[in-house]
Scaffold this motif. Structure first.
Motif, PDB file in Angstrom:
ATOM      1  N   LEU A  38       0.458  -1.576   0.039  1.00  0.00           N
ATOM      2  CA  LEU A  38      -0.397  -0.120   0.020  1.00  0.00           C
ATOM      3  C   LEU A  38       0.526   1.096  -0.235  1.00  0.00           C
ATOM      4  O   LEU A  38       0.188   2.454  -0.289  1.00  0.00           O
ATOM      5  CB  LEU A  38      -1.087  -0.094   1.661  1.00  0.00           C
ATOM      6  N   GLY A  39       1.981   1.723  -0.074  1.00  0.00           N
ATOM      7  CA  GLY A  39       2.690   2.672   0.424  1.00  0.00           C
ATOM      8  C   GLY A  39       2.548   3.000   1.814  1.00  0.00           C
ATOM      9  O   GLY A  39       2.614   4.844   1.164  1.00  0.00           O
ATOM     10  N   ALA A  40       2.407   2.565   2.701  1.00  0.00           N
ATOM     11  CA  ALA A  40       2.029   3.682   3.793  1.00  0.00           C
ATOM     12  C   ALA A  40       2.378   2.822   5.690  1.00  0.00           C
ATOM     13  O   ALA A  40       2.926   1.701   5.250  1.00  0.00           O
ATOM     14  CB  ALA A  40       0.520   3.353   4.055  1.00  0.00           C
ATOM     15  N   PRO A  41       2.956   4.118   6.369  1.00  0.00           N
ATOM     16  CA  PRO A  41       2.920   3.052   7.447  1.00  0.00           C
ATOM     17  C   PRO A  41       2.359   2.627   8.245  1.00  0.00           C
ATOM     18  O   PRO A  41       0.991   2.072   7.947  1.00  0.00           O
ATOM     19  CB  PRO A  41       3.565   4.461   8.689  1.00  0.00           C
ATOM     20  N   GLU A  42       2.363   1.579   8.717  1.00  0.00           N
ATOM     21  CA  GLU A  42       2.192   0.462   9.217  1.00  0.00           C
ATOM     22  C   GLU A  42       0.647   0.782  10.177  1.00  0.00           C
ATOM     23  O   GLU A  42      -0.540   0.416  10.204  1.00  0.00           O
ATOM     24  CB  GLU A  42       2.682  -0.294  10.064  1.00  0.00           C
ATOM     25  N   SER A  43       1.215   2.284  11.060  1.00  0.00           N
ATOM     26  CA  SER A  43       0.284   2.488  11.991  1.00  0.00           C
ATOM     27  C   SER A  43      -1.011   3.379  11.272  1.00  0.00           C
ATOM     28  O   SER A  43      -1.549   3.149  12.071  1.00  0.00           O
ATOM     29  CB  SER A  43       1.221   3.640  12.844  1.00  0.00           C
ATOM     30  N   GLU A  44      -0.960   3.489  10.285  1.00  0.00           N
ATOM     31  CA  GLU A  44      -2.172   4.059   9.935  1.00  0.00           C
ATOM     32  C   GLU A  44      -3.237   2.894   8.907  1.00  0.00           C
ATOM     33  O   GLU A  44      -4.475   3.331   8.293  1.00  0.00           O
ATOM     34  CB  GLU A  44      -1.570   4.794   8.760  1.00  0.00           C
ATOM     35  N   ILE A  45      -2.554   1.771   9.030  1.00  0.00           N
ATOM     36  CA  ILE A  45      -3.385   0.778   8.293  1.00  0.00           C
ATOM     37  C   ILE A  45      -4.344   0.139   8.843  1.00  0.00           C
ATOM     38  O   ILE A  45      -3.863  -0.402  10.180  1.00  0.00           O
ATOM     39  CB  ILE A  45      -2.348  -0.475   7.609  1.00  0.00           C
ATOM     40  N   LYS A  46      -5.880   0.124   8.053  1.00  0.00           N
ATOM     41  CA  LYS A  46      -6.693  -0.657   9.826  1.00  0.00           C
ATOM     42  C   LYS A  46      -6.370  -2.450   8.103  1.00  0.00           C
ATOM     43  O   LYS A  46      -6.395  -2.376   7.131  1.00  0.00           O
ATOM     44  CB  LYS A  46      -7.498   0.304   9.075  1.00  0.00           C
ATOM     45  N   TYR A  47      -7.044  -3.155   9.164  1.00  0.00           N
ATOM     46  CA  TYR A  47      -7.453  -4.250   9.095  1.00  0.00           C
ATOM     47  C   TYR A  47      -7.997  -5.644   9.555  1.00  0.00           C
ATOM     48  O   TYR A  47      -8.913  -5.045  10.574  1.00  0.00           O
ATOM     49  CB  TYR A  47      -5.758  -4.956   8.510  1.00  0.00           C
ATOM     50  N   THR A  48      -8.178  -6.535   8.592  1.00  0.00           N
ATOM     51  CA  THR A  48      -9.037  -7.070   9.460  1.00  0.00           C
ATOM     52  C   THR A  48      -8.216  -8.216   8.976  1.00  0.00           C
ATOM     53  O   THR A  48      -8.127  -8.747   8.066  1.00  0.00           O
ATOM     54  CB  THR A  48     -10.821  -7.274   8.938  1.00  0.00           C
ATOM     55  N   VAL A  49      -8.402  -9.404   9.718  1.00  0.00           N
ATOM     56  CA  VAL A  49      -7.659 -10.735   9.938  1.00  0.00           C
ATOM     57  C   VAL A  49      -8.675 -11.523   9.413  1.00  0.00           C
ATOM     58  O   VAL A  49      -9.899 -12.446   9.873  1.00  0.00           O
ATOM     59  CB  VAL A  49      -7.417 -11.406  11.283  1.00  0.00           C
ATOM     60  N   ILE A  50      -8.729 -11.680   8.477  1.00  0.00           N
ATOM     61  CA  ILE A  50      -9.579 -13.226   7.539  1.00  0.00           C
ATOM     62  C   ILE A  50      -9.025 -14.819   8.092  1.00  0.00           C
ATOM     63  O   ILE A  50      -9.882 -15.538   8.677  1.00  0.00           O
ATOM     64  CB  ILE A  50      -9.280 -12.729   5.940  1.00  0.00           C
TER      65      ILE A  50
ATOM     66  N   ALA B  57      -1.758 -17.247   7.665  1.00  0.00           N
ATOM     67  CA  ALA B  57      -2.301 -15.933   8.080  1.00  0.00           C
ATOM     68  C   ALA B  57      -2.602 -14.798   7.005  1.00  0.00           C
ATOM     69  O   ALA B  57      -2.156 -14.586   5.723  1.00  0.00           O
ATOM     70  CB  ALA B  57      -2.241 -14.896   9.214  1.00  0.00           C
ATOM     71  N   GLU B  58      -4.529 -14.542   6.888  1.00  0.00           N
ATOM     72  CA  GLU B  58      -4.566 -13.863   5.692  1.00  0.00           C
ATOM     73  C   GLU B  58      -5.475 -13.025   6.249  1.00  0.00           C
ATOM     74  O   GLU B  58      -6.117 -12.897   7.549  1.00  0.00           O
ATOM     75  CB  GLU B  58      -5.626 -14.694   5.206  1.00  0.00           C
ATOM     76  N   ILE B  59      -5.099 -11.726   5.419  1.00  0.00           N
ATOM     77  CA  ILE B  59      -5.960 -10.116   6.127  1.00  0.00           C
ATOM     78  C   ILE B  59      -6.323  -9.442   5.023  1.00  0.00           C
ATOM     79  O   ILE B  59      -5.437  -9.571   4.022  1.00  0.00           O
ATOM     80  CB  ILE B  59      -4.502  -9.904   7.639  1.00  0.00           C
ATOM     81  N   SER B  60      -7.017  -8.695   5.124  1.00  0.00           N
ATOM     82  CA  SER B  60      -8.132  -7.632   4.032  1.00  0.00           C
ATOM     83  C   SER B  60      -7.218  -6.396   4.882  1.00  0.00           C
ATOM     84  O   SER B  60      -8.153  -6.342   5.843  1.00  0.00           O
ATOM     85  CB  SER B  60      -8.530  -7.730   4.366  1.00  0.00           C
ATOM     86  N   ALA B  61      -5.946  -5.553   4.259  1.00  0.00           N
ATOM     87  CA  ALA B  61      -6.344  -4.130   4.473  1.00  0.00           C
ATOM     88  C   ALA B  61      -6.431  -3.485   3.465  1.00  0.00           C
ATOM     89  O   ALA B  61      -6.456  -3.357   2.906  1.00  0.00           O
ATOM     90  CB  ALA B  61      -4.612  -4.605   5.057  1.00  0.00           C
ATOM     91  N   TYR B  62      -6.590  -1.972   4.372  1.00  0.00           N
ATOM     92  CA  TYR B  62      -6.713  -1.006   3.664  1.00  0.00           C
ATOM     93  C   TYR B  62      -6.957   0.394   4.537  1.00  0.00           C
ATOM     94  O   TYR B  62      -5.639   0.780   5.820  1.00  0.00           O
ATOM     95  CB  TYR B  62      -8.227   0.003   3.552  1.00  0.00           C
TER      96      TYR B  62
END
Length: 183
Positions: free
Chosen positions: A23-35, A50-55
């Motif tokens: 995503l080209g973003a810092p980890e602290s600004e990413i929101k995610y859900t664990v699939i 592990a699988e996540i959906s991040a935005y």
């Protein structure tokens, strides 16, 4: 413009790191859900990643969304906001709900002012001193499409009038967006 990815890795932390890179973003600004959580298995058999959906929503766009939410809350309106991506990476904010019509104003004047302020909020400087290049468009209960159809009908009507009477016709003052539709 909201960016989304789905990532698989040996652990959720590794998946989050990979998502941040993509995503080209810092980890602290990413929101995610664990699939799916990682499974160890027995002797390597039956293991799963592990699988996540991040935005990630860029700061400028988030600032515009926060600004609109604040205006709605301060006016004590019961309106909801939905966001979607538009053409050329613009963010479209759709507002709907009871009392949201007050945000339109006469011929969309209040709506245009609200959109201008939201664009100013989104153009704040980021940590590096650069301005985020995000464009925000606000629509309230499909007003923009209705107004566009009204302007197209007006243009056809005035064109017929010009052809019939062979005289130029003066229209009311319009903003640049509306003038583009007329032309």
């Amino acid at each position: 413009m909201k960016k989304e990815v789905t990532v698989k890795a040996k652990s959720v932390e590794e998946a989050l790191t990979l998502a941040a890179e993509q995503l080209g973003a810092p980890e602290s600004e990413i929101k995610y859900t664990v699939i799916a959580e990682a499974k160890r298995g027995f002797l390597g058999l039956g293991s799963a990643d592990a699988e996540i959906s991040a935005y990630y929503i860029p700061r400028g766009e988030q600032a515009a969304i926060d600004f609109i939410n604040t205006v709605i809350a301060d006016m004590q309106l019961t309106a909801q906001i939905e966001t979607r991506d538009g053409k050329d990476g613009e963010l479209i904010i759709d507002i709907s709900g009871e009392g949201s019509g007050i945000l339109i104003g006469h011929h969309g004047d209040t709506l245009d002012a609200l959109q201008y302020l939201a664009n100013l909020a989104s153009a704040r400087k980021n940590i590096n001193g650069e301005r985020d290049k995000s464009r925000v468009t606000i629509d309230i209960e499909g007003y923009r499409a209705k107004r566009e159809e009204t302007l197209r009908a007006l243009a056809r009507k005035m064109a017929q009038k010009v052809l019939k009477y062979k005289k130029s016709v003066m229209l009311e003052p319009m903003n640049p967006y509306e003038r583009r539709i007329i032309h």
